[in-house]
Write an enzyme that holds these catalytic residues in place. Structure first.
Site, PDB file in Angstrom:
ATOM      1  N   PHE A   1       0.856  -1.177   0.000  1.00  0.00           N
ATOM      2  CA  PHE A   1       0.000   0.000   0.000  1.00  0.00           C
ATOM      3  C   PHE A   1       0.896   1.233   0.000  1.00  0.00           C
ATOM      4  O   PHE A   1       1.619   1.492   0.967  1.00  0.00           O
ATOM      5  CB  PHE A   1      -0.936   0.045   1.205  1.00  0.00           C
ATOM      6  CG  PHE A   1      -1.891   1.213   1.149  1.00  0.00           C
ATOM      7  CD1 PHE A   1      -3.065   1.124   0.423  1.00  0.00           C
ATOM      8  CD2 PHE A   1      -1.590   2.398   1.778  1.00  0.00           C
ATOM      9  CE1 PHE A   1      -3.930   2.213   0.337  1.00  0.00           C
ATOM     10  CE2 PHE A   1      -2.443   3.492   1.705  1.00  0.00           C
ATOM     11  CZ  PHE A   1      -3.621   3.398   0.976  1.00  0.00           C
TER      12      PHE A   1
ATOM     13  N   ASP B   1       9.170   2.864   1.999  1.00  0.00           N
ATOM     14  CA  ASP B   1       8.019   3.685   2.354  1.00  0.00           C
ATOM     15  C   ASP B   1       7.774   3.499   3.851  1.00  0.00           C
ATOM     16  O   ASP B   1       7.268   2.470   4.288  1.00  0.00           O
ATOM     17  CB  ASP B   1       6.807   3.235   1.537  1.00  0.00           C
ATOM     18  CG  ASP B   1       5.528   3.987   1.895  1.00  0.00           C
ATOM     19  OD1 ASP B   1       5.488   4.635   2.954  1.00  0.00           O
ATOM     20  OD2 ASP B   1       4.562   3.903   1.114  1.00  0.00           O
TER      21      ASP B   1
ATOM     22  N   LYS C   1       2.764  11.221   7.532  1.00  0.00           N
ATOM     23  CA  LYS C   1       1.876  10.983   8.670  1.00  0.00           C
ATOM     24  C   LYS C   1       2.362  11.652   9.958  1.00  0.00           C
ATOM     25  O   LYS C   1       2.094  12.820  10.179  1.00  0.00           O
ATOM     26  CB  LYS C   1       1.625   9.482   8.857  1.00  0.00           C
ATOM     27  CG  LYS C   1       0.800   8.880   7.703  1.00  0.00           C
ATOM     28  CD  LYS C   1       0.228   7.545   8.048  1.00  0.00           C
ATOM     29  CE  LYS C   1      -0.492   6.907   6.865  1.00  0.00           C
ATOM     30  NZ  LYS C   1      -1.714   7.606   6.448  1.00  0.00           N
TER      31      LYS C   1
END
Length: 398
Positions: free
Chosen positions: A139, A224, A253
Site C-alpha cells: 500500500f 516507504d 503521517k
C-alpha cells in the site's frame, strides 16, 4: 435522534461513500483520548493510521502551529521562508540523509520517490522506461500510479488505464525478487513492515537480502515508512531493526504531528541532484506552517523518548495479548506499538470485534477483513495500556 445519528445522516447525504467508518462522530481529542458529539469518551488505538504518534493536540505542536499561524502560513516555493531550512535540517540530522524534498501527503512523497529514481536511472545508467519491483499486498497511496502496482483488485477496479513500469513479487521473498530482476530494473520499493495488508512483518534478514540485491545490481532501494516511521515500530525507522539503510525514504503521517499534512522524500546528493528548477514541486510543500509543525513534531519524539517507549510498551502489549490465548485469534504480529491481531476466518470478520471494542470505549479498525490493527499514540502510558488490555480481553475471550 442523537447528534451522532444526525451527523452520520448528513455525511451520507453530502459525501461520497469512499469510506465505511465505525459509527462514531469524534469532536474532541487530547493525548490518547477522544470524545464524540454525544459526550462519550474513547481511547484512540488507531492514531489516524500512525499520524498521531505524538497524540492528539500535543501542546508543543499546537503552540508551534498557533505561533506560526500568527506570522505567515504559506509563501509558495516562489519565495524562501524562514522555517523550511531549520525543519529540513532537523529531519536530515535525525534520519541521516543529506537532502530532503518536502511535500504534503504520503502519496505525494511516494510519487516524488518514483520520479526521482526514474530520472536518476536515465541520467546515470541510460535506462529509459525503467522498472521498479514492488511487493504483493503493498500500500503506497491512492494515486493512479500507486494503484497501478497494487495487487488489491478493489483499489484498481474502474480506474485504468494504469501507469506501466512496475513488477510485483511476493513480500518477504528475496529469491523471487532476484528472479524478477532484468537489465531494465532500476529499483525496489517496499514497506519495511506492511500496514494496510494487516501488519505483516517480513522474515528476519529480508531487508538485508534486498539491500544486498540492490547493491549487487546497482539499483535503488526505496522504503516507504509513512506508517512505520517516527517510532511506530520501536525504532525511529523500521529499517533500523535490520541495520540497513535505503537509498531513498518516503516519510509522512506522524511528521505532521497529527495536526497538519507534512511529508518528504529523503535521499542523498546523487539522487536529489536529478531535480532542476521546474522539474517537480508543490505549492504547499515546505510551507512555513507545515515546517514549524514538522520541526516541533520531531522535537517531541526526541524530548519524550517516544521511540524507546514504543519498543518497551509494544513488547509488553504483545506479550499480554499472547497470554490471553484467545480462541478467536489466529496470529498476533507486530513491532513496537504497531500490532495486528488476526481473527480466524471461521470466527468471522474483524469488524464486529472492532465494533464491540468501540462499545467498551476503545477505538481501533479492521484491515484486510481479518485483522484488528492496534496502533495507539506513542504517548500512551503502561497503565492506560493495561486498561485497554482489560477491554480487549472482554472481547477476545468468550
Amino acid at each position: 435522534m442523537h447528534q451522532t445519528e444526525k451527523t452520520i445522516n448528513l455525511v451520507n447525504e453530502v459525501s461520497a461513500t469512499n469510506y465505511k467508518p465505525l459509527p462514531v462522530v469524534l469532536s474532541e481529542g487530547e493525548g490518547i483520548w477522544v470524545k464524540d458529539v454525544d459526550g462519550n469518551t474513547y481511547m484512540d488505538m488507531l492514531s489516524a493510521y500512525s499520524s498521531l504518534n505524538q497524540g492528539h493536540r500535543h501542546p508543543k505542536i499546537i503552540k508551534a502551529l498557533k505561533d506560526q499561524a500568527d506570522k505567515i502560513t504559506i509563501t509558495s516555493r516562489a519565495f524562501h521562508n524562514d522555517q523550511m531550512g531549520d525543519f529540513l535540517k532537523k529531519l536530515c540530522d535525525m534520519s541521516g540523509f543529506s537532502k530532503s524534498l518536502p511535500m504534503n501527503t504520503g502519496a505525494e512523497a511516494v510519487e516524488t520517490c518514483i520520479k526521482a529514481v526514474r530520472k536518476w536511472a536515465l541520467k546515470t545508467k541510460g535506462i529509459e522506461d525503467g522498472e521498479i519491483i514492488v511487493a504483493r499486498d503493498n500500500f503506497h497511496g491512492r494515486t493512479i500510479t500507486a494503484i497501478s502496482f497494487s495487487s488489491e483488485p478493489q483499489y484498481r477496479e474502474g480506474f485504468g488505464p494504469f501507469t506501466p513500469g512496475f513488477v510485483i513479487v511476493p513480500y518477504g521473498d528475496a529469491a523471487a525478487m532476484e528472479a524478477a530482476i532484468t537489465p531494465k530494473t532500476i529499483g525496489v520499493m517496499l514497506e519495511p513492515a506492511q500496514g494496510e495488508a494487516g501488519v505483516i512483518i517480513p522474515p528476519k534478514g529480508y531487508l538485508k537480502e534486498v539491500r544486498a540485491l540492490c547493491d549487487k545490481h546497482k539499483m535503488m532501494m526505496i522504503l516507504d515508512e509513512i506508517q512505520t516511521g517516527f517510532g511506530r515500530t520501536g525504532k525511529l525507522f523500521c529499517f533500523e531493526h535490520e541495520g540497513i539503510r535505503p537509498d531513498v525514504l518516503a516519510v509522512g503521517k506522524a511528521l505532521g504531528g497529527g495536526v497538519y499534512p507534512v511529508s518528504a522524500m529523503l535521499s542523498n546528493d546523487e539522487v536529489m541532484s536529478v531535480f532542476r528548477p521546474g522539474d517537480h514541486g508543490s505549492t504547499f510543500g515546505g510551507n512555513p506552517l507545515g515546517a514549524a509543525v514538522g520541526k516541533a513534531a520531531l522535537e517531541v519524539l526526541e524530548d519524550e523518548n517516544l521511540v524507546e517507549k514504543s519498543a518497551t510498551l509494544g513488547q509488553f502489549f504483545m506479550d499480554e495479548l499472547a497470554k490471553m490465548n484467545s480462541p478467536y485469534v489466529k496470529e498476533i504480529r507486530g513491532m513496537g506499538l504497531f500490532v495486528g491481531v488476526e481473527i480466524k476466518e471461521e470466527c468471522g470478520l474483524a469488524r464486529p470485534f472492532c465494533e464491540k471494542l468501540m462499545e467498551l470505549g476503545l477505538l481501533c479498525k479492521e484491515t484486510h477483513h481479518q485483522t484488528i490493527r492496534f496502533t495507539p499514540p506513542l504517548v500512551i502510558t503502561k497503565e492506560e495500556l493495561i486498561d485497554a488490555l482489560e477491554k480487549i480481553k472482554k472481547v477476545l475471550l468468550p
